[in-house]
Scaffold this active site. Sequence first.
Site, PDB file in Angstrom:
ATOM      1  N   MET A 270     -60.533  36.090  22.295  1.00 45.63           N
ATOM      2  CA  MET A 270     -60.078  34.794  21.789  1.00 45.63           C
ATOM      3  C   MET A 270     -58.708  34.930  21.155  1.00 45.63           C
ATOM      4  O   MET A 270     -58.474  35.832  20.348  1.00 45.63           O
ATOM      5  CB  MET A 270     -61.111  34.275  20.772  1.00 45.63           C
ATOM      6  CG  MET A 270     -60.713  32.978  20.103  1.00 45.63           C
ATOM      7  SD  MET A 270     -60.594  31.605  21.294  1.00 45.63           S
ATOM      8  CE  MET A 270     -59.350  30.600  20.479  1.00 45.63           C
ATOM      9  N   GLU A 271     -57.830  33.991  21.510  1.00 55.74           N
ATOM     10  CA  GLU A 271     -56.404  34.093  21.183  1.00 55.74           C
ATOM     11  C   GLU A 271     -56.007  33.536  19.823  1.00 55.74           C
ATOM     12  O   GLU A 271     -54.868  33.101  19.653  1.00 55.74           O
ATOM     13  CB  GLU A 271     -55.603  33.377  22.278  1.00 55.74           C
ATOM     14  CG  GLU A 271     -55.718  31.840  22.273  1.00 55.74           C
ATOM     15  CD  GLU A 271     -56.758  31.264  23.229  1.00 55.74           C
ATOM     16  OE1 GLU A 271     -57.694  32.003  23.604  1.00 55.74           O
ATOM     17  OE2 GLU A 271     -56.635  30.086  23.588  1.00 55.74           O
ATOM     18  N   ASN A 272     -56.877  33.536  18.819  1.00 56.12           N
ATOM     19  CA  ASN A 272     -56.533  33.013  17.487  1.00 56.12           C
ATOM     20  C   ASN A 272     -55.136  33.469  17.076  1.00 56.12           C
ATOM     21  O   ASN A 272     -54.779  34.627  17.265  1.00 56.12           O
ATOM     22  CB  ASN A 272     -57.523  33.536  16.447  1.00 56.12           C
ATOM     23  CG  ASN A 272     -58.945  33.484  16.937  1.00 56.12           C
ATOM     24  OD1 ASN A 272     -59.458  32.420  17.210  1.00 56.12           O
ATOM     25  ND2 ASN A 272     -59.562  34.654  17.099  1.00 56.12           N
ATOM     26  N   HIS A 304     -53.605  38.523  28.697  1.00 52.61           N
ATOM     27  CA  HIS A 304     -53.976  37.101  28.732  1.00 52.61           C
ATOM     28  C   HIS A 304     -53.955  36.496  27.324  1.00 52.61           C
ATOM     29  O   HIS A 304     -53.326  35.461  27.088  1.00 52.61           O
ATOM     30  CB  HIS A 304     -55.362  36.958  29.360  1.00 52.61           C
ATOM     31  CG  HIS A 304     -55.889  35.560  29.394  1.00 52.61           C
ATOM     32  ND1 HIS A 304     -55.788  34.753  30.506  1.00 52.61           N
ATOM     33  CD2 HIS A 304     -56.511  34.809  28.448  1.00 52.61           C
ATOM     34  CE1 HIS A 304     -56.323  33.569  30.236  1.00 52.61           C
ATOM     35  NE2 HIS A 304     -56.778  33.584  28.996  1.00 52.61           N
ATOM     36  N   GLU A 305     -54.628  37.149  26.402  1.00 49.88           N
ATOM     37  CA  GLU A 305     -54.712  36.591  25.049  1.00 49.88           C
ATOM     38  C   GLU A 305     -53.338  36.587  24.381  1.00 49.88           C
ATOM     39  O   GLU A 305     -52.979  35.649  23.677  1.00 49.88           O
ATOM     40  CB  GLU A 305     -55.727  37.349  24.193  1.00 49.88           C
ATOM     41  CG  GLU A 305     -57.131  37.454  24.785  1.00 49.88           C
ATOM     42  CD  GLU A 305     -57.746  36.135  25.216  1.00 49.88           C
ATOM     43  OE1 GLU A 305     -57.393  35.096  24.638  1.00 49.88           O
ATOM     44  OE2 GLU A 305     -58.583  36.146  26.145  1.00 49.88           O
ATOM     45  N   GLU A 327     -55.436  27.366  30.068  1.00 51.04           N
ATOM     46  CA  GLU A 327     -56.143  28.449  30.763  1.00 51.04           C
ATOM     47  C   GLU A 327     -55.625  28.697  32.181  1.00 51.04           C
ATOM     48  O   GLU A 327     -55.411  29.836  32.570  1.00 51.04           O
ATOM     49  CB  GLU A 327     -57.647  28.194  30.757  1.00 51.04           C
ATOM     50  CG  GLU A 327     -58.278  28.240  29.367  1.00 51.04           C
ATOM     51  CD  GLU A 327     -57.993  29.526  28.597  1.00 51.04           C
ATOM     52  OE1 GLU A 327     -57.615  30.538  29.221  1.00 51.04           O
ATOM     53  OE2 GLU A 327     -58.125  29.509  27.354  1.00 51.04           O
TER      54      GLU A 327
HETATM   55 ZN   LIG Z   1     -57.596  32.037  27.870  1.00 48.42          ZN
END
Ligand SMILES: [Zn+2]
Length: 877
Positions: A270-272, A304-305, A327
């Site tokens: 998760m990209e927080n 990706h993140e 996304e």
């Molecule tokens: Zn993503």
Amino acid sequence: MKDVTPQTVYLKDYRVPDFLIDNTDLVFDLREEHCRVTSSLRIRRNPDSATQLAPLVLDGGCAVDLQWVEIDGRRLGSDGYARSENSLTIAELPDSCVVTTEVLIKPHLNTSMMGLYRSRTLYCTQCEAEGFRDITFYLDRPDVMSEFTAKLIADRQRYPVLLSNGNAIDQGTMEDGRHFVVWHDPFKKPAYLFALVAGDLSSVEDSFVTLSGREIKLQIFVEEKDLNKCDHAMLSLKNAMRWDEQTYGREYDLGRFMIVAVDDFNMGAMENKGLNIFNTSAVLANPDTTTDAAFQRVEGIVAHEYFHNWSGNRVTCRDWFQLSLKEGFTVYRDAQFSADMNSAVVKRIEDVVYLRTHQFAEDAGPMSHPVQPDSYMEINNFYTLTVYEKGAEVVAMIHNLLGDKTFRQGSDLYFSRHDGQAVTIEEFVSAMEAVSGLDLQQFRLWYKQSGTPVVEVQSNYDAQAKTYQLQFKQSCPDTPGQTHKKPFLIPIKLGLVAADGQDLPLNSHGDRSLVISLTEQTQTVLFENIQQAPVPSLLRGFSAPVRLNYPYSSAQLAHLMANDSDGFNRWDAGQTLSFSVMQRLIEEALDQRELEVSSQLIEVFDGLLSDHSLDPAMLNLMLQLPSEAQLHERADIIHVQAIHRARQFARRSIAQALQSKLLETYKRLTEQRDYAPVADQIGRRALRNSVLGYLMLLEEIGPELAWQQFNSATNMADKAAALNALVNCAAAQDYAQQALQAFEQQYAQETLAMNLWLQIQATNSQPNGLDRIKALMEHSAFSINNPNKVRSLMGAFCSSNPINFHNPEGSGYQFLQQQIIQLNALNPQVAARLVTALTRWKKFPEPNRQLMRDALQLIASKQDLVKDLREIVSKSL
Ligand SMILES: [Zn+2]
């Protein structure tokens, strides 16, 4: 948690928020029995809202236990607000004020892994999509962006590390053995990007100097025992940071970037903002415990993140119908990155196999939806292959239509126009239109229409006129809620291959490869001055996510396999040939006829194994017969046993016919160098292990080879491949048992390696698969509370062991149905993923069809079904 009457949310109902939150100040007082969350929100009415007298309605889940509410420091009586199951409403409010609430939550009882929860000894959060409302009351929607400050207070011994987004601006100790850290994130963000971590963690540190010369501190936080498994993630991170500067001109903004690894996590990562939280399986890597595929997955997910910092965080989504905005674009960006770091054509082939096998199946199933859905009951059900992978293909088509330079101008414009905003897919496409001058009106249908388009192609060569004509006809099957679709704009990249293997010039400029844009239902393209009847090479590089059919002869396919200048199409020609061979074998198996593999396929494989000039990674891909899952996707009716039998027969025939060449290839590829997870070595190992798979079908050779490989392997890639080969081989069951035991002893303390051990057994196609699964559920390496373990055992069994799962007694379905009902209360997201193994019941013959349906109906009849499951099950029935 229960959802009595799940509501459907529609894109057309979108309205701007009535209130905005400029500042969010949070205090988390973490105790063992609960966490006290005090939240002060500086709010004001949104001048753009049409309803200026609307009450303030904050989202808040039923597990959030409200203590009190204050407006500008004034405590409200119980008549000053209304608490419902999912919200807190305050009717009378000044146009701007500070709303403070105090709530209690119980992270240790939270098994859904949304909101704030415990993973082993850690506290951590997952807020996307709507988890923040399970932490405190908030306007939990991505178009409300706020500046966050978070003070974390916890026991200093047990939770020495306290992390949140942005920069640490204050810290201190308290007299009762507790301590605190205050974090401030200067970038406005929606609540779904908030994160918090508290625990006893160690870290690996490094730094990165950006293009403009700023030094960024990089930290990966893990349990101390895993400190030796962070190098690959750190290297991948630095490569990704450099690549994003060079390729998209995007520089990192905060002074530090942190990754935390947690064991219990529903997704990959998760990209927080500034504080990415990763599933351990997506960050930890070490040659002794990690396969090559897992090394590559770590590289891809870290990138990706990280890329989300721009495509997702700096520019975010207005609402969840825009999910593909972040996304689809970010998957496209990470695919480009992986292509640049490894072999571009190999990466492309792997991505297309995945898309065709799984996304095409989704497109043709009961949950079929467009890249931009127009409604949902549970947004967590729309983190799909269509939104992610097909969304990435749509961005790839835009890139190809615009060309490299203009696409970069378009992404620059998109980022600069919308920095700090929450926007829509439309804004992305508009930026691309603005820089290119192209009209993408028809192209937008890719976001709105569901289903996989089909393109039928016919050709005609006129020897007199020296012209070659291609006729294209496109259509798109009906999907739930959508019939009579309009023609898509389909870019078809093509070439014409002459008898000598060269690409013919296609126009007066001498171009030998062209992109044709199909815009009509039927369309004809004429090429002049074509001196001989060519073989068309169509949809090069998989230039559009469609099914393309052309009536190739076997000889034409062999010609493309040998000569096509497009690496992807060389491989694809082989796939088309293999599919037609498999199709015949499946029919023979169904008719109880004797099976016979075409000599042409054997000849082609013989030629491939003799050609030592081929890149091993490419050769490996070309030697793969379509998987059972791919054959299922292509079948009108899925005859599980016939497909399994036909494929095994084809593999055995190849092994018998080409025994000496396979053995020679296996020996030739024995690696002398030290292990490194680099493309060239990975390709060699993959090929060698595929060849071992064929050799396992020769009882007198395979088992000994695999046993030797298992015992002498210096890395997990080779060890796991050998174990998998032994386990799946009827003639090697003694070795298989010894190897499973040895593996278990060696890796008992390595969670991820033990997950692999579970997975290899879950996909074992030998008889009595279900009994083995049930026995493994009692093993200490398994826990139903851990999503990785559920995926490794139950998930792998139901999706990748068709011959056992789809047994004609239906015991596989009953088993899955029972597990889903147990997971319903425990972890709705994991349950919803598992249930998809039952949703395509209409494609199976009797008795499976009815048995699958019965299992779904039993789930549907359950009273307290969570809406994640309710939505999928009701759409499937
Ligand atoms: Zn993503």
